[in-house]
Design an enzyme around this catalytic site. Structure first.
Site, short mmCIF file in Angstrom:
data_model
loop_
_atom_site.label_atom_id
_atom_site.label_comp_id
_atom_site.label_asym_id
_atom_site.label_seq_id
_atom_site.Cartn_x
_atom_site.Cartn_y
_atom_site.Cartn_z
N LYS A 116 46.33 94.03 23.15
CA LYS A 116 44.88 94.14 23.31
C LYS A 116 44.53 95.14 24.41
O LYS A 116 43.51 95.82 24.32
CB LYS A 116 44.26 92.77 23.62
CG LYS A 116 44.17 91.89 22.38
CD LYS A 116 43.14 90.80 22.55
CE LYS A 116 43.04 89.96 21.29
NZ LYS A 116 42.27 88.74 21.47
N LYS A 198 50.19 92.24 11.34
CA LYS A 198 49.41 91.04 11.01
C LYS A 198 48.04 91.42 10.42
O LYS A 198 47.42 92.36 10.92
CB LYS A 198 49.24 90.26 12.33
CG LYS A 198 48.38 89.06 12.30
CD LYS A 198 48.20 88.50 13.71
CE LYS A 198 47.03 89.14 14.41
NZ LYS A 198 46.45 88.35 15.49
N LYS A 201 41.08 90.84 11.76
CA LYS A 201 39.67 91.19 11.48
C LYS A 201 39.25 92.44 12.22
O LYS A 201 38.25 93.05 11.90
CB LYS A 201 38.73 90.02 11.78
CG LYS A 201 38.89 89.33 13.09
CD LYS A 201 38.10 88.03 13.11
CE LYS A 201 38.65 87.07 14.13
NZ LYS A 201 38.20 85.72 13.97
P1 TYM Z 1 42.26 83.67 16.28
O1 TYM Z 1 40.80 83.46 16.34
O2 TYM Z 1 42.78 85.08 16.40
O3 TYM Z 1 42.86 83.08 14.95
C1 TYM Z 1 42.60 81.72 14.54
C2 TYM Z 1 43.85 81.12 13.93
O4 TYM Z 1 44.26 81.88 12.79
C3 TYM Z 1 45.62 82.29 12.90
N1 TYM Z 1 45.75 83.62 12.31
C4 TYM Z 1 46.66 83.94 11.38
N2 TYM Z 1 47.61 83.20 10.77
C5 TYM Z 1 48.39 83.82 9.86
N3 TYM Z 1 48.26 85.15 9.54
C6 TYM Z 1 47.33 85.92 10.13
N4 TYM Z 1 47.21 87.20 9.80
C7 TYM Z 1 46.47 85.31 11.10
N5 TYM Z 1 45.43 85.77 11.86
C8 TYM Z 1 45.00 84.72 12.59
C9 TYM Z 1 45.88 82.32 14.41
O5 TYM Z 1 47.24 82.19 14.71
C10 TYM Z 1 45.07 81.14 14.89
O6 TYM Z 1 45.79 79.94 14.76
N6 TYM Z 1 43.78 82.37 20.87
C11 TYM Z 1 43.43 81.87 19.57
C12 TYM Z 1 42.29 80.85 19.59
C13 TYM Z 1 42.50 79.70 20.53
C14 TYM Z 1 43.34 78.58 20.30
C15 TYM Z 1 43.15 77.75 21.47
C16 TYM Z 1 44.22 78.20 19.28
C17 TYM Z 1 41.88 79.51 21.72
N7 TYM Z 1 42.27 78.35 22.28
C18 TYM Z 1 43.86 76.55 21.59
C19 TYM Z 1 44.90 77.00 19.42
C20 TYM Z 1 44.73 76.18 20.57
C21 TYM Z 1 42.97 83.03 18.69
O7 TYM Z 1 42.56 84.04 19.17
O8 TYM Z 1 42.99 82.75 17.36
#
Ligand code: TYM
Length: 334
Positions: A116, A198, A201
């Site tokens: 990032k 990966k 978005k």
């Molecule tokens: P975020 O918002 O990027 O994504 C949400 C969830 O979707 C999963 N994910 C994917 N899984 C498979 N293939 C992909 N291409 C893909 N893109 C996204 C992510 O692994 C995630 O589980 N930091 C986290 C949000 C967060 C969180 C937490 C998660 C904040 N606090 C506490 C668990 C526990 C994030 O940015 O996810």
């Protein structure tokens, strides 16, 4: 099982745009399955989102959009606690305390920070750096047992466990030790144009990403254009990242094993296979899209769900936060 004795699930998602097929297949799909056996908290993590500059009106609207998606995708607000992270101040309070128990050496190793900060070189702020500490606070506040996430969040969860262990070693058993739940298939859905990365978005090439709101013709077109390889065999192989990804998507969407998917398409051309995957995805998404459109029209309903969720989350977080404050030596009489 009574609410109190059920194990706890926590997971979060950033409201930074329309969720992708990756976040659905990698995470949200599994959240829905678990709500009867666990007390589940699913949080729209708007505080994480401001580590990258956001337009305030868009962030607010995206938060509601995300909440509507979560409900449309099957998270019944009667059975799951759904809320905005910024409405429960315990997240920020615990994050500060845990910052003082996390080493810079640990944060320097986080691959997502490196990625990032190279993407947002003009705004490498301290929040981006300590992002995993806020995530650890999210999880540890609730005595969480299980964290269903995609593979990209695994390193953050390991850090969370290290910080919890360190804190517990000093002060006694304050935090439960959370376990990740990472699905065997679909935990890393890759970009359709760049199957070595990966699906994300924030990818600039829109053909790389399936957004959950994409119309059927858009979905099918994107799949038809998906990058494959110069061969002609539809099978899982380390040399076939594009085909592997399409097989994983088809397997997740249909519930068939990878081996069953391989034999279904044995001897068929890539063109036919890509269209079939696109059709399966668009068919699966249709009812969710209709439900999300219905829900988003009712802002007051969504705000009420979020407020009720925040009140419950606040209540569940309070005992752990109080224990932590007492443990570190804060004056606790108010
Ligand atoms: P975020 O918002 O990027 O994504 C949400 C969830 O979707 C999963 N994910 C994917 N899984 C498979 N293939 C992909 N291409 C893909 N893109 C996204 C992510 O692994 C995630 O589980 N930091 C986290 C949000 C967060 C969180 C937490 C998660 C904040 N606090 C506490 C668990 C526990 C994030 O940015 O996810």
């Amino acid at each position: 099982m009574s609410e109190k004795s059920k194990p706890i699930i926590f997971s979060g998602i950033q409201p930074t745009g329309i969720p992708t097929l990756g976040s659905f297949l990698g995470a949200i799909k599994h959240w829905e399955r678990l709500s009867s056996e666990y007390t589940c908290l699913y949080c729209v993590v708007d505080m994480h989102s401001i580590t990258v500059r956001q337009n305030p009106a868009e962030l607010r609207a995206n938060g509601r959009e995300m909440l509507a998606w979560l409900i449309a995708l099957g998270l019944d607000p009667g059975k799951n606690i759904l809320y905005y992270q910024s409405q429960v101040s315990a997240h920020a309070e615990l994050a500060w305390i845990l910052n003082c128990f996390t080493y810079m050496g640990e944060l320097n190793r986080m691959t997502q920070f490196k990625e990032k900060s190279s993407k947002h070189a003009e705004n490498i702020n301290a929040g981006l750096y300590t992002y995993p500490v806020l995530m650890a606070a999210d999880i540890l506040l609730f005595q969480t047992n299980l964290v269903p996430i995609g593979d990209d969040q695994k390193q953050h969860l390991e850090l969370c466990r290290d910080v919890a262990g360190r804190f517990n070693n000093i002060y006694g058993e304050i935090f439960a030790m959370p376990e990740p739940y990472i699905a065997p298939v679909g935990a890393r859905i890759m970009g359709l144009q760049t199957p070595e990365n990966k699906m994300s978005k924030s990818e600039e090439n829109v053909n790389d990403t399936i957004f959950l709101s994409d119309a059927p013709d858009v979905i099918i077109r994107k799949f038809k254009r998906a990058v494959t390889d110069s061969g002609n065999q539809i099978r899982v192989s380390p040399e076939k990242p594009g085909i592997n990804n399409l097989l994983a998507i088809y397997s997740c969407v249909t519930g068939k094993t990878l081996a069953e998917c391989e034999s279904e398409f044995a001897g068929q051309g890539y063109g036919h296979f890509k269209t079939a995957v696109g059709e399966a995805v668009s068919e699966m998404l249709k009812p969710y899209q209709q439900e999300q459109s219905r829900l988003i029209a009712d802002a007051s309903y969504l705000d009420k769900i979020a407020a009720e969720g925040a009140a419950k989350a606040h209540e569940l977080a309070a005992p752990t936060l109080a224990k932590v404050k007492a443990a570190v030596g804060f004056n606790t009489t108010l």
